[in-house]
Design a protein around this motif. Sequence first.
Motif: not given
Length: 406
Positions: A143-169
């Motif tokens: 039942d083991a997993f390798h985990l990848v846990i990102p921070s959404l853009p504009g959240h936490g330690f991820s960068g902040k988008p400087r242009t529009t268009g960063w929707d869930p898609i």
Amino acid sequence: MTIADKRADATTSGDDTGIRPFSYRADDEELDDLRRRVRATRWPDRETVDDTSQGVRLDVMRALADYWADEHDWRAVEARLADLPQFVTTIDGVDIHFVHVRSKHEDALPMIVTHGWPGSFLEQLKIVGPLTDPTAHGADASDAFHLVIPSLPGHGFSGKPRTTGWDPIRIATAWAELMRRLGYDRYVAQGGDWGNAVTEQLALQTPPGLVGIHTNMPATVPPAIQSALDAHQDPPADLDEEERNAWDQLAYFYAHGLGYAQEMAGRPQTLYGLADSPVGLAAWMLDHDARSYDLIARVFAGGSEGLTRDDILDNVTLYWLTNTAVSSARLYWESKLPFFAPKGVTLPTGVSVFPDEIYAAPRSWATEAYPNLIHFNRLDRGGHFAAWEQPELFSQEVRATFRSLR
């Protein structure tokens, strides 16, 4: 300007597609300034009711502020994070921060796990051990997993988008690229809240290698139900008990719980106060949904719950130090997706229903929304922040969902 602002400004326009190690330590001056601002809060007068109908209660915020100023230890958070493998990679011009923990079991199944708002990647850290090292937590190595846990853009330690268009898609497209860069040619995905929106869009894009998803906040509300809710009509007479409970929860949320979402969807840049006042930021984040707020209020009144005072303030402090109150709010402005409506996901899907979620999806709605439903379970406890509140139950649900896809 905080350290995180400087890092984001320096890297979001870069072309480096490599994967770079990441670490973070706040300046002493930043932490001193945070405590000073908390202690200097100009408090409003007490609410004129004896319930939460006017919002977050003064006694809750007073207790939170006292603990934040005098007892909360951000350095302890940094010490825990220093023990985790963290990275940054630039995708589509934006730095994406992520935790990447590989299991010692080489045949582990890779999984990307996405948080929502007002959460962060900190939500998922309690499931790292149970999912990457299952034999140490009463589960099987299979039942083991390798985990990848990102921070959404504009959240936490991820960068902040400087242009529009960063929707869930667009975020989902970035997640597929992230998994490709990590060399995973077969993987699964998990999410709740905005994490569900991103995960469902990832499933709709069917990138090479994605074989299934799991959600703890499924989008299942049938069109006729949504139309009736929007029109403030009475519930249909033919709803069964589960469906009527979901209707009641949704009706309450639409009547009393949408204020924050409406403001962030309509005018996110107006929320300057959240960037200037840590207590203002904390109150805004606490007022997400009624049952999560009730849990948090009990915690700051001395109760023992799935979350601790430190859990709550670790997360709020992350938003404060990274100055992401407004940048994270823009996701509500960017997204035009109907949040609770079925999206037509046909990949194998697991649904876990926690009773204190914004609404507890009925099996009938989930079966209709996900025609390839491979797991459905209703839990007896837990709410919106399921991985954070009930990590063992959450881990069991994820294991059960993906066991047939290994």
